[in-house]
Design an enzyme around this catalytic site. Structure first.
Site, mmCIF file in Angstrom:
data_model
loop_
_atom_site.group_PDB
_atom_site.id
_atom_site.type_symbol
_atom_site.label_atom_id
_atom_site.label_comp_id
_atom_site.label_asym_id
_atom_site.label_seq_id
_atom_site.Cartn_x
_atom_site.Cartn_y
_atom_site.Cartn_z
ATOM 1 N N ASP A 1 -37.815 2.653 88.617
ATOM 2 C CA ASP A 1 -38.997 3.602 88.098
ATOM 3 C C ASP A 1 -39.557 3.107 86.779
ATOM 4 O OD1 ASP A 1 -38.992 4.379 90.573
ATOM 5 O OD2 ASP A 1 -38.406 6.150 89.399
ATOM 6 N N ASP B 1 -40.660 5.640 100.015
ATOM 7 C CA ASP B 1 -38.731 5.049 99.121
ATOM 8 C C ASP B 1 -37.832 5.334 99.321
ATOM 9 O OD1 ASP B 1 -37.930 5.322 96.518
ATOM 10 O OD2 ASP B 1 -39.132 7.568 96.268
#
Ligand SMILES: *[C@@H]1O[C@H](CO)[C@@H](O)[C@H](O)[C@H]1NC(C)=O
Ligand SMILES: *[C@@H]1O[C@H](CO)[C@@H](O)[C@H](O)[C@H]1NC(C)=O
Ligand SMILES: *[C@@H]1O[C@H](CO)[C@@H](O)[C@H](O)[C@H]1NC(C)=O
Length: 277
Positions: A219, A158
């Site tokens: 997301d 990430d």
């Protein structure tokens, strides 16, 4: 239980170089904890839903006993909030001792014994998005080595708390470090999602050479609006995204399955699969 597909295949490929680790010749399919379980670490009052080895063993049982594995759903992926807030005295990441008392290697074995694969999560910045220890450039080698020793099969990297310069350096370095461990580890890069997902900031030629898949966009949330928003973005940018994908290198719409984006807009939702009971 909640199951979601990671990604499915666009119909057409162009001949392109892919990361040469032999993995993900077809898009990876499996289960990822984040969308539903987030950073729930409260195992005292929420033992069934907290991020713990029990959750991942439970999902492994479901995939292997309920027929999902035979359909190709083999990855069980840990997301954020799995680690201890401190590295160990040798500077290595370690799982939270209360929530993962058996350790990650034992969990990986549990999955491998069932014909499944384990994915784990890290972050380019000083901290993960959830505030756990990150894997900035100087920690890349030791963390790649740790994941390999644990027999992990996939790694999601990430990008919270990192800047563009660090990402440019870190994402390719991690690719090299994973390769250097000698263990084939599928590599999922969140890099493009932090750079707007489109050229010229994002170089899909380079991404395909260093990552097996990459998150292009935001997301997914627990709502139909979010699903449509993601599908619309991929639909609108399909001319850039379709040529970026090929065996070994995939766009990742965050668990949404897009089989062929060259569809008439009206029909697009038919091609989306997400199962949730
Ligand atoms: C590492 O990279 C080389 C060259 O690209 C490749 O042949 C090899 O299979 C890779 N090894 C792993 C473990 O990914
Ligand atoms: C990115 O962060 C590093 C510190 O890790 C800093 O030295 C550098 O100046 C930052 N670059 C930009 C463009 O903000
Ligand atoms: C994109 O990456 C490829 C492969 O690393 C490189 O050859 C090319 O010059 C890059 N393109 C741009 C516009 O930076």
């Amino acid at each position: 239980m909640h199951l979601a597909l990671l990604v499915c295949a666009p119909a057409l490929f162009v001949a392109t170089l892919a990361l040469d680790n032999g993995l993900m010749r077809t898009p990876p399919m499996g289960w990822l904890a984040w969308e539903r379980y987030r950073c729930d670490i409260d195992c005292d009052s929420d033992p069934k839903n907290c991020i713990s080895e029990n959750l991942f063993m439970d999902m492994a049982d479901r995939l292997s006993e309920d027929g999902w594995r035979e359909l190709g759903y083999v990855y069980v992926n840990i997301d954020d909030c799995w680690s201890s807030k401190e590295r160990d005295n040798q500077g290595r990441l370690q799982p939270d001792p209360k929530r993962f008392p058996g350790g990650i290697k034992k969990l990986a074995r549990y999955l491998h014994d069932r014909g499944l694969k384990l994915g784990i999560y890290g972050d380019m910045g000083t901290y993960t998005c959830g505030g756990y220890p990150g894997t900035p450039v100087e920690k890349i080698e030791i963390d790649a080595q740790t994941f390999a020793e644990w027999e992990v099969d996939m790694f999601k990297y990430d990008g919270c708390y990192s800047n563009a310069t660090e990402q440019e350096q870190g994402y390719p370095l991690m690719s090299k470090a994973l390769n250097a461990t000698g263990r084939p580890i599928g590599y999922s890069c969140s890099w493009p999602a932090y750079q707007g997902g489109l050229p010229p900031k994002v170089n899909y030629t380079q991404l395909g050479e260093i990552c097996n898949l990459w998150r292009n966009y935001g997301d997914i949330q627990d709502s139909w609006d979010s699903v449509l928003n993601i599908i619309d973005w991929f639909f609108d940018n399909q001319d850039v995204l379709i040529p970026a994908a090929a065996p070994g290198r995939w766009n990742d719409p965050d668990m949404v399955c897009l089989t062929d984006m060259r569809l008439r807009r009206k029909k697009r939702v038919k091609y989306f699969l997400l199962s949730d009971k």
